[in-house]
Design an enzyme around this catalytic site. Structure first.
Site, PDB file in Angstrom:
ATOM      1  CB  CYS A 110      39.461  35.359  45.635  1.00 23.83           C
ATOM      2  SG  CYS A 110      40.061  34.549  44.169  1.00 23.83           S
ATOM      3  CD  GLU A 113      42.597  38.199  46.836  1.00 24.64           C
ATOM      4  OE1 GLU A 113      42.185  37.447  46.949  1.00 24.64           O
ATOM      5  OE2 GLU A 113      43.692  38.507  45.967  1.00 24.64           O
ATOM      6  CB  CYS A 133      40.770  39.760  42.992  1.00 24.84           C
ATOM      7  SG  CYS A 133      39.694  38.343  43.887  1.00 24.84           S
ATOM      8  CG  ASN A 179      41.128  30.652  50.091  1.00 22.91           C
ATOM      9  OD1 ASN A 179      41.362  30.737  51.252  1.00 22.91           O
ATOM     10  ND2 ASN A 179      41.533  29.905  49.344  1.00 22.91           N
ATOM     11  CD  GLU A 213      39.961  25.876  47.600  1.00 21.18           C
ATOM     12  OE1 GLU A 213      39.745  24.827  47.901  1.00 21.18           O
ATOM     13  OE2 GLU A 213      40.999  26.805  47.226  1.00 21.18           O
TER      14      GLU A 213
END
Ligand code: THU
Length: 127
Positions: free
Chosen positions: A52, A54, A86, A41, A43
């Protein structure tokens, strides 16, 4: 099952850039040739730009030219499941695959992508 996908997802937490939530997430996808591609991830201070693990793992694999996926693993400190966004992306890009839910040490649960996202939106509605 290729246990390497779980190992790499767990390792990818180390690369997580999560200074706002401190919730480190790692992910990895297994492609048909057996290669494993990871992501974590990332941010943003504007929060909404956060991506994210994934999706980063999948977009990383797609950008390397891989098109077919065997499995995906996600690792968090406490066995968190993929978020709704996701789930949609996993379903669209991978179809029916096992999703390995892991904590920071081990596999906890295996769940199918179709169970994570029942009655999905997909491209048939766009035709
Ligand atoms: N996060 C993921 O990486 N994957 C998910 O499926 C759920 C949430 C990240 C986004 C954000 O950086 C942090 O976890 C807290 O929401």
């Amino acid at each position: 099952m290729n246990k390497k996908v779980i190992k790499i997802a767990i390792q990818m937490r180390q690369n997580s850039y999560a200074p706002y939530s401190n919730y480190k997430v790692g992910s990895a996808v297994e492609v048909t040739s057996g290669e494993i591609i990871g992501g974590c991830n990332v941010e943003s201070s504007s929060y909404g730009l956060t991506c994210c693990a994934e999706r980063i793992a999948l977009y990383n694999a797609l950008s390397k030219g891989f098109k077919k996926f065997i499995s995906i693993a996600v690792s968090t400190k406490n066995g968190g499941f993929p978020c709704g966004a996701c789930r949609q992306v996993i379903w669209e890009i991978c179809g029916e695959i096992p999703v390995y839910i892991c904590d920071d040490k081990t596999l906890l649960t295996i769940i199918k992508s179709s169970i994570l996202l029942p009655s999905p939106f997909n491209d048939k509605y766009l035709k």
